[in-house]
Scaffold this motif. Sequence first.
Motif, PDB file in Angstrom:
ATOM      1  N   PRO A 391       0.808  -1.221   0.000  1.00 17.95           N
ATOM      2  CA  PRO A 391       0.000   0.000   0.000  1.00 17.95           C
ATOM      3  C   PRO A 391       0.841   1.271   0.000  1.00 17.95           C
ATOM      4  CG  PRO A 391      -0.070  -1.063   2.151  1.00 17.95           C
ATOM      5  CD  PRO A 391       0.630  -2.004   1.226  1.00 17.95           C
ATOM      6  N   MET A 392       2.059   1.208   0.564  1.00 19.83           N
ATOM      7  CA  MET A 392       2.898   2.410   0.597  1.00 19.83           C
ATOM      8  C   MET A 392       3.348   2.784  -0.808  1.00 19.83           C
ATOM      9  SD  MET A 392       3.810   4.631   2.786  1.00 19.83           S
ATOM     10  CE  MET A 392       4.859   6.093   2.806  1.00 19.83           C
ATOM     11  N   ALA A 393       3.648   1.778  -1.638  1.00 24.71           N
ATOM     12  CA  ALA A 393       4.069   2.050  -3.008  1.00 24.71           C
ATOM     13  C   ALA A 393       2.886   2.476  -3.877  1.00 24.71           C
ATOM     14  CB  ALA A 393       4.731   0.816  -3.599  1.00 24.71           C
ATOM     15  N   ALA A 394       1.664   2.101  -3.456  1.00 22.02           N
ATOM     16  CA  ALA A 394       0.480   2.414  -4.257  1.00 22.02           C
ATOM     17  C   ALA A 394      -0.080   3.808  -3.966  1.00 22.02           C
ATOM     18  CB  ALA A 394      -0.606   1.364  -4.006  1.00 22.02           C
ATOM     19  N   LEU A 395       0.409   4.452  -2.909  1.00 20.99           N
ATOM     20  CA  LEU A 395      -0.081   5.787  -2.540  1.00 20.99           C
ATOM     21  C   LEU A 395       1.016   6.820  -2.775  1.00 20.99           C
ATOM     22  CD1 LEU A 395      -1.881   4.805   0.794  1.00 20.99           C
ATOM     23  CD2 LEU A 395      -3.014   5.522  -1.323  1.00 20.99           C
ATOM     24  N   ASP A 396       0.635   7.982  -3.307  1.00 19.01           N
ATOM     25  CA  ASP A 396       1.589   9.069  -3.536  1.00 19.01           C
ATOM     26  C   ASP A 396       1.937   9.700  -2.190  1.00 19.01           C
ATOM     27  OD1 ASP A 396       2.944  11.419  -4.178  1.00 19.01           O
ATOM     28  OD2 ASP A 396       1.749  11.780  -5.988  1.00 19.01           O
ATOM     29  N   PRO A 397       3.221   9.658  -1.780  1.00  8.96           N
ATOM     30  CA  PRO A 397       3.589  10.184  -0.453  1.00  8.96           C
ATOM     31  C   PRO A 397       3.392  11.693  -0.321  1.00  8.96           C
ATOM     32  CG  PRO A 397       5.557   9.641  -1.713  1.00  8.96           C
ATOM     33  CD  PRO A 397       4.390   9.120  -2.501  1.00  8.96           C
ATOM     34  N   ARG A 398       3.269  12.393  -1.467  1.00  8.98           N
ATOM     35  CA  ARG A 398       3.097  13.856  -1.421  1.00  8.98           C
ATOM     36  C   ARG A 398       1.629  14.274  -1.411  1.00  8.98           C
ATOM     37  NH1 ARG A 398       6.256  14.576  -6.856  1.00  8.98           N
ATOM     38  NH2 ARG A 398       4.760  12.907  -7.233  1.00  8.98           N
ATOM     39  N   MET A 399       0.727  13.315  -1.489  1.00  6.60           N
ATOM     40  CA  MET A 399      -0.703  13.598  -1.584  1.00  6.60           C
ATOM     41  C   MET A 399      -1.403  13.138  -0.313  1.00  6.60           C
ATOM     42  SD  MET A 399      -3.278  12.119  -4.549  1.00  6.60           S
ATOM     43  CE  MET A 399      -2.500  12.997  -5.907  1.00  6.60           C
ATOM     44  N   THR A 400      -2.308  13.952   0.238  1.00  7.61           N
ATOM     45  CA  THR A 400      -3.069  13.503   1.399  1.00  7.61           C
ATOM     46  C   THR A 400      -3.911  12.296   0.988  1.00  7.61           C
ATOM     47  OG1 THR A 400      -5.015  14.877   0.973  1.00  7.61           O
ATOM     48  CG2 THR A 400      -3.225  15.874   2.272  1.00  7.61           C
ATOM     49  N   VAL A 401      -4.233  11.459   1.956  1.00  4.71           N
ATOM     50  CA  VAL A 401      -4.978  10.247   1.628  1.00  4.71           C
ATOM     51  C   VAL A 401      -6.393  10.582   1.162  1.00  4.71           C
ATOM     52  CG1 VAL A 401      -3.609   8.738   3.101  1.00  4.71           C
ATOM     53  CG2 VAL A 401      -5.595   9.908   4.059  1.00  4.71           C
ATOM     54  N   GLY A 402      -6.931  11.702   1.653  1.00  2.74           N
ATOM     55  CA  GLY A 402      -8.246  12.132   1.175  1.00  2.74           C
ATOM     56  C   GLY A 402      -8.211  12.460  -0.306  1.00  2.74           C
ATOM     57  N   ASP A 403      -7.156  13.170  -0.733  1.00  4.72           N
ATOM     58  CA  ASP A 403      -7.011  13.493  -2.164  1.00  4.72           C
ATOM     59  C   ASP A 403      -6.772  12.226  -2.981  1.00  4.72           C
ATOM     60  OD1 ASP A 403      -7.380  16.169  -1.705  1.00  4.72           O
ATOM     61  OD2 ASP A 403      -5.236  16.672  -1.661  1.00  4.72           O
ATOM     62  N   ALA A 404      -6.034  11.250  -2.412  1.00  2.20           N
ATOM     63  CA  ALA A 404      -5.761   9.998  -3.131  1.00  2.20           C
ATOM     64  C   ALA A 404      -7.052   9.224  -3.398  1.00  2.20           C
ATOM     65  CB  ALA A 404      -4.782   9.140  -2.333  1.00  2.20           C
ATOM     66  N   VAL A 405      -7.943   9.203  -2.403  1.00  2.61           N
ATOM     67  CA  VAL A 405      -9.219   8.493  -2.565  1.00  2.61           C
ATOM     68  C   VAL A 405     -10.137   9.253  -3.523  1.00  2.61           C
ATOM     69  CG1 VAL A 405     -11.283   7.681  -1.352  1.00  2.61           C
ATOM     70  CG2 VAL A 405      -9.025   7.355  -0.328  1.00  2.61           C
ATOM     71  N   ALA A 406     -10.020  10.585  -3.525  1.00  9.28           N
ATOM     72  CA  ALA A 406     -10.873  11.408  -4.396  1.00  9.28           C
ATOM     73  C   ALA A 406     -10.384  11.425  -5.838  1.00  9.28           C
ATOM     74  CB  ALA A 406     -10.943  12.839  -3.856  1.00  9.28           C
ATOM     75  N   GLU A 407      -9.124  11.055  -6.074  1.00  9.07           N
ATOM     76  CA  GLU A 407      -8.549  11.176  -7.415  1.00  9.07           C
ATOM     77  C   GLU A 407      -9.326  10.419  -8.491  1.00  9.07           C
ATOM     78  OE1 GLU A 407      -4.041  11.307  -9.204  1.00  9.07           O
ATOM     79  OE2 GLU A 407      -4.543   9.679  -7.833  1.00  9.07           O
TER      80      GLU A 407
END
Length: 597
Positions: A391-407
Amino acid sequence: MTHAAHNLAAPETGAVAAPLLSVRDLTVSVRDRGVVRPLVEGLSFDLSAGETLAIAGESGSGKSITSLALMGLLPNNVAVTSGQALLEGVDLPSLPEARMRGLRGAKVAMIFQEPMTSLNPVQRIGTQLVEAIRAHEQVGMRAAREAATLALRRVRISEPERRMGQYPHELSGGMRQRVMIAMALAMRPALLIADEPTTALDVTVQREVLDLLRDLQAETGTAIILITHDMGVVAETADRVVVMKSGRAVETGPVEQIFDAPTDRYTRDLLAAVPRLGAGAARGAPLPPEAPVPVARLVEAQVHFDIGSGFFGRPTHRVHAVEGVSFDIRQGETFGLVGESGCGKSTIAKALAGLVPHQGHVEVAGRKLSSLTASGRKAICRDVQMVFQDPMAALDPRMTVGDAVAEPLLIHGVGNPVMRRSLVKELFDKVGLGGEHMTRYPHEFSGGQRQRICVARALALQPKLIICDESVSALDVSVQARVLDLLAELQATVGVSYLFISHDMAVVENVVDRLAVMYLGQIVEMGTRDQVFGDPRHPYTQRLLDAVPIPDPARRGRTHVRPAGDMPSPIRRLGDPPDRLPLRDVGEGHLVADDTA
C-alpha cells in the motif's frame, strides 16, 4: 577445529553447558530530535548451540532491531543503551567496529528477508561468495572458488558451477535465498540470524528453505535465531519462542507451551488470527447464483511476450505468461487464483484491467476488452479496480490520503468538489477510518490502515470487480485478519466481486468461493473451495497444500514431498508452444488437468 565443532564439543560429565548466546536486559534506543526513546527494552533470553529460537511478533515489535543490535548493524541514531549480548562470553554490543567486522560471517551471520537487495546486482554469484570467504580466511583464489562451489552444493542448488557465473537477476527468489544461506554458512558460524527469511517466498519455496535450514543445522550444529511474524513457521521450526510486543518480551517458553497454553493475551490474540487450513470449510456459504452475464469472463485467454534478439534484431523466444485460460467470475463472488511466482496470476489481473495486450476473449460486464475504444477503456476502469500488495508504493507520499481516494472521482468527472469530499468521507467511514484522517499523509498510517485507504480508493467508482493482487501478504496476521473481514463486509453490503490472487493457501481457503490453481500459465485445477481444498486431485495442488506451514508443533514431524529440480521456465523458442493441458470434469464442475505437474 571449526566453530560448529567447537560448539558441539561435549561438556564434562555433570557440568551444565553454558549458553552459546546470553542476552541480558538489552535496551536499544533511538535518538530523535534530542529525545531518546527505547525501541527494545529489557530483553533477556539464552540460546544454546544447535537450538532454534524464534522471536515472533508484529511489525514494530522490535524483532529486527534486536537482530541488528546483535550484528552491530544499527543505524547511526540507534544504539544499545544498556544490557549485554554475550556470544561465547564476548559482549557483542561493546565491541569496536574493527573487531566486530572480524566476527561477522565467521562467528555470527545473518540472512535478510529480501535476497535481491542483499546481493550485489552487478557482481556474479561466484565473485560475491569468494569475496565473503576470503574476507575471513587467508586462502588462494582457487581454494576459495572450490569452497564457494561446495557451499552452493550444500544448499542443494542445481549446477553450482554454472550458478557461480550467473548474476542475481538470473536466479529465482528461492535460488537467491539459497545463495544467501550458502554465503552465511560458508564459514560455519556459531550463530545464524534469519530475519523473515521466507516471507517474500512462495509456499513451496518456503518449505524448501525451511527444510534446508533444518538439515544444515543438524549437519553443522549452528544455533539459529529465527525472526518472523508467521506463527506457522514458528511451530514448524522453533525449539523455544520469545513473543515481543512494543519492544518488550511479553512471553517466553518452549514452542509447545506457547502454542498449547499461552498465558499472555497478546500471544493468544496472535495465534487466534493465524489463518488455518481447514477452517474455511466452517463458513459453508452457498455459491452466488450464475447470471446470464458474469462480472468477468475469460475464454482461451493468452498473454505472450516476445524476447531475445536474433541476427536481424528479431525476437527469438516467447514468454508464455498465460496460455489458454478460461473462467468466469459471478456477481458477489470471490474467485481465487493461486500458484507460485511466474505462473501467470498477476498477468491475468493486468489483462482484466486492460493493462497488457492479450489474445482470446476477455470481457468485463459483458463488454469485450479488445474491441473497446479509448473512451470505452477509460469506462472499464470504473468497473475494474485493483488493490496491490504494497500500500505504501500504491499511494503518492506527497498527496493527502483524502485526495488519493478522491482522485478516481476527479479523473472520471464525478460530482463537484463538495460532493466528492462528502463521498470520500463516506468511503473512509465504510473502511473503518474517520473523516479526520482525510488530511493526513500515507506515512502517518500503519500498514493495515494504508491498505484500508487503498480499498476505499478502489471502491470510489463503485466497481463491479476489485482485483486483490497479494493485497494482504505483506501484512501482519492480526492486521491481515482485519483487512479480510473488511473485504467480506463490503462484499455483503455493496455486492462487489473479488478476484483474489495469492500464494497463501490458508488465506485463500478462508475467503474464496471458487478458485483456480495455475502452473506455468495454465490452469491445472479449478472448482469450489470445498472441492479443491477438500479433495485436491492434481499433484501440483497437493504439493501446494502439503507445503503450507501448520501452526501446531505436534505436527512438525510430518514428511514432505520434495520436488526434483527447479520449476520449468515459461520461456520457449518461437514456434515451440507448450502443450495445452485439457481439463476434465471429475464431478460437479470440479475440473482437473490430465497431465502430472
